[in-house]
Design a protein around this motif. Structure first.
Motif, short mmCIF file in Angstrom:
data_model
loop_
_atom_site.label_atom_id
_atom_site.label_comp_id
_atom_site.label_asym_id
_atom_site.label_seq_id
_atom_site.Cartn_x
_atom_site.Cartn_y
_atom_site.Cartn_z
N LEU A 146 -3.17 -6.38 4.91
CA LEU A 146 -4.48 -7.02 4.86
C LEU A 146 -4.38 -8.37 4.15
O LEU A 146 -3.44 -8.63 3.41
CB LEU A 146 -5.47 -6.14 4.09
N GLN A 147 -5.39 -9.23 4.39
CA GLN A 147 -5.49 -10.44 3.60
C GLN A 147 -5.76 -10.03 2.15
O GLN A 147 -6.32 -8.97 1.89
CB GLN A 147 -6.65 -11.31 4.11
N LYS A 148 -5.35 -10.88 1.21
CA LYS A 148 -5.40 -10.48 -0.19
C LYS A 148 -6.80 -10.06 -0.65
O LYS A 148 -6.96 -9.06 -1.33
CB LYS A 148 -4.87 -11.61 -1.08
N GLU A 186 -10.56 -5.58 -2.15
CA GLU A 186 -11.78 -4.80 -1.87
C GLU A 186 -11.43 -3.35 -1.57
O GLU A 186 -12.11 -2.43 -2.05
CB GLU A 186 -12.54 -5.43 -0.71
N LYS A 187 -10.38 -3.13 -0.79
CA LYS A 187 -9.97 -1.76 -0.46
C LYS A 187 -9.50 -1.01 -1.71
O LYS A 187 -9.77 0.18 -1.88
CB LYS A 187 -8.84 -1.77 0.58
N ILE A 188 -8.78 -1.71 -2.57
CA ILE A 188 -8.31 -1.08 -3.80
C ILE A 188 -9.51 -0.72 -4.68
O ILE A 188 -9.57 0.37 -5.25
CB ILE A 188 -7.33 -2.00 -4.55
N ALA A 189 -10.50 -1.63 -4.76
CA ALA A 189 -11.70 -1.35 -5.56
C ALA A 189 -12.44 -0.15 -4.99
O ALA A 189 -12.91 0.72 -5.75
CB ALA A 189 -12.61 -2.58 -5.59
N GLU A 190 -12.53 -0.06 -3.66
CA GLU A 190 -13.20 1.10 -3.03
C GLU A 190 -12.43 2.37 -3.34
O GLU A 190 -13.02 3.43 -3.62
CB GLU A 190 -13.27 0.91 -1.51
N TYR A 191 -11.11 2.29 -3.29
CA TYR A 191 -10.27 3.46 -3.58
C TYR A 191 -10.52 3.95 -5.01
O TYR A 191 -10.70 5.15 -5.27
CB TYR A 191 -8.81 3.08 -3.38
N ILE A 192 -10.55 3.00 -5.95
CA ILE A 192 -10.75 3.37 -7.35
C ILE A 192 -12.13 3.98 -7.55
O ILE A 192 -12.30 4.95 -8.29
CB ILE A 192 -10.55 2.12 -8.25
N GLU A 193 -13.14 3.43 -6.85
CA GLU A 193 -14.50 3.96 -6.96
C GLU A 193 -14.58 5.41 -6.53
O GLU A 193 -15.39 6.18 -7.04
CB GLU A 193 -15.45 3.13 -6.09
N ARG A 194 -13.75 5.78 -5.58
CA ARG A 194 -13.79 7.16 -5.05
C ARG A 194 -13.04 8.15 -5.93
O ARG A 194 -13.14 9.36 -5.71
CB ARG A 194 -13.22 7.19 -3.62
N LEU A 195 -12.28 7.68 -6.89
CA LEU A 195 -11.53 8.60 -7.76
C LEU A 195 -12.49 9.40 -8.64
O LEU A 195 -13.52 8.88 -9.09
CB LEU A 195 -10.56 7.82 -8.66
N ASP A 196 -12.13 10.63 -8.87
CA ASP A 196 -12.87 11.45 -9.83
C ASP A 196 -12.71 10.80 -11.21
O ASP A 196 -11.59 10.49 -11.61
CB ASP A 196 -12.24 12.85 -9.82
N CYS A 212 3.67 1.13 -5.08
CA CYS A 212 2.23 1.31 -5.34
C CYS A 212 1.55 -0.03 -5.65
O CYS A 212 2.16 -0.92 -6.24
CB CYS A 212 2.01 2.21 -6.55
N PHE A 213 0.28 -0.09 -5.28
CA PHE A 213 -0.56 -1.16 -5.79
C PHE A 213 -0.83 -0.82 -7.25
O PHE A 213 -1.44 0.21 -7.54
CB PHE A 213 -1.88 -1.24 -5.01
N VAL A 214 -0.40 -1.66 -8.16
CA VAL A 214 -0.54 -1.29 -9.57
C VAL A 214 -2.01 -1.20 -9.99
O VAL A 214 -2.34 -0.44 -10.90
CB VAL A 214 0.24 -2.24 -10.51
N LEU A 215 -2.89 -1.94 -9.31
CA LEU A 215 -4.32 -1.83 -9.63
C LEU A 215 -4.83 -0.41 -9.40
O LEU A 215 -5.76 0.04 -10.07
CB LEU A 215 -5.14 -2.81 -8.77
N ALA A 216 -4.24 0.30 -8.45
CA ALA A 216 -4.63 1.69 -8.18
C ALA A 216 -3.83 2.64 -9.07
O ALA A 216 -4.40 3.53 -9.71
CB ALA A 216 -4.41 2.02 -6.71
#
Ligand code: SF4
Length: 87
Positions: free
Chosen positions: A14-16, A21-31, A65-69
Protein backbone atom coordinates in the motif's frame (compact mmCIF):
# COMPACT_ATOMS: atom_id res chain seq x y z
CA UNK A 1 18.14 -12.65 4.88
CA UNK A 2 14.78 -13.61 3.39
CA UNK A 3 12.21 -10.82 3.57
CA UNK A 4 9.35 -11.65 5.91
CA UNK A 5 5.79 -10.37 5.72
CA UNK A 6 3.86 -9.27 8.79
CA UNK A 7 1.23 -11.76 9.94
CA UNK A 8 -1.25 -9.04 10.92
CA UNK A 9 -2.63 -9.33 7.34
CA UNK A 10 -1.95 -5.72 6.42
CA UNK A 11 -0.86 -5.71 2.77
CA UNK A 12 2.74 -4.59 2.31
CA UNK A 13 2.18 -2.93 -1.08
CA UNK A 14 0.00 0.00 0.00
CA UNK A 15 0.95 3.65 -0.23
CA UNK A 16 2.49 4.78 3.05
CA UNK A 17 -0.49 6.86 4.21
CA UNK A 18 -2.89 4.01 3.51
CA UNK A 19 -0.55 1.66 5.34
CA UNK A 20 -0.62 3.88 8.42
CA UNK A 21 -4.42 3.94 8.28
CA UNK A 22 -4.61 0.14 8.05
CA UNK A 23 -2.21 -0.24 10.96
CA UNK A 24 -4.28 2.22 13.02
CA UNK A 25 -7.45 0.24 12.19
CA UNK A 26 -5.70 -2.98 13.17
CA UNK A 27 -4.63 -1.53 16.52
CA UNK A 28 -8.16 -0.21 17.16
CA UNK A 29 -9.52 -3.74 16.77
CA UNK A 30 -7.15 -5.23 19.35
CA UNK A 31 -8.59 -6.23 22.70
CA UNK A 32 -7.40 -3.56 25.19
CA UNK A 33 -6.09 -6.38 27.36
CA UNK A 34 -3.75 -7.32 24.51
CA UNK A 35 -2.26 -3.82 24.42
CA UNK A 36 0.56 -2.20 26.34
CA UNK A 37 0.03 1.22 27.96
CA UNK A 38 0.65 4.27 25.79
CA UNK A 39 3.92 5.11 27.58
CA UNK A 40 5.30 1.61 26.97
CA UNK A 41 4.16 1.75 23.34
CA UNK A 42 5.99 5.03 22.79
CA UNK A 43 9.08 3.69 24.57
CA UNK A 44 9.18 0.61 22.32
CA UNK A 45 8.66 2.68 19.17
CA UNK A 46 11.45 5.03 20.21
CA UNK A 47 13.81 2.06 20.44
CA UNK A 48 12.68 0.77 17.03
CA UNK A 49 13.08 4.18 15.44
CA UNK A 50 16.71 4.27 16.59
CA UNK A 51 17.38 0.68 15.51
CA UNK A 52 19.36 -0.12 12.37
CA UNK A 53 17.13 -3.16 11.82
CA UNK A 54 14.08 -1.01 11.08
CA UNK A 55 13.38 -1.11 7.34
CA UNK A 56 11.76 1.88 5.67
CA UNK A 57 10.70 3.24 9.04
CA UNK A 58 7.99 0.59 9.23
CA UNK A 59 9.08 -3.02 9.43
CA UNK A 60 11.54 -5.02 11.49
CA UNK A 61 14.00 -6.98 9.38
CA UNK A 62 13.95 -9.95 11.76
CA UNK A 63 10.23 -10.70 11.84
CA UNK A 64 8.80 -8.65 8.97
CA UNK A 65 6.31 -7.06 11.35
CA UNK A 66 5.09 -3.52 11.18
CA UNK A 67 6.60 -2.29 14.43
CA UNK A 68 3.65 0.09 14.96
CA UNK A 69 1.48 -3.03 15.32
CA UNK A 70 3.95 -5.37 17.02
CA UNK A 71 4.99 -2.86 19.68
CA UNK A 72 1.37 -2.45 20.77
CA UNK A 73 0.93 -6.05 21.85
CA UNK A 74 1.71 -7.17 25.39
CA UNK A 75 2.72 -10.64 24.25
CA UNK A 76 5.22 -9.50 21.61
CA UNK A 77 8.86 -8.77 22.09
CA UNK A 78 11.73 -7.48 20.00
CA UNK A 79 12.93 -10.42 17.87
CA UNK A 80 16.54 -9.30 17.50
CA UNK A 81 18.63 -12.46 17.82
CA UNK A 82 20.36 -12.64 21.17
CA UNK A 83 19.01 -9.34 22.45
CA UNK A 84 15.44 -8.21 23.07
CA UNK A 85 15.94 -4.45 22.60
CA UNK A 86 12.67 -3.62 24.33
CA UNK A 87 13.83 -4.96 27.72
S1 SF4 B 1 11.67 -4.92 16.96
FE1 SF4 B 1 13.78 -4.88 17.77
S2 SF4 B 1 15.15 -5.48 16.07
FE2 SF4 B 1 13.12 -4.94 15.21
S3 SF4 B 1 13.30 -2.77 14.66
FE3 SF4 B 1 12.44 -2.84 16.73
S4 SF4 B 1 14.20 -2.70 18.12
FE4 SF4 B 1 14.97 -3.24 16.07
Amino acid sequence: MEERICRCNIPANLQKQEMYEKIAEYIERLDPEQCVADAEYERRLGICNACDSLIGGLTCKYCGCFVLARAKKVTQNCPKPGKNMWL
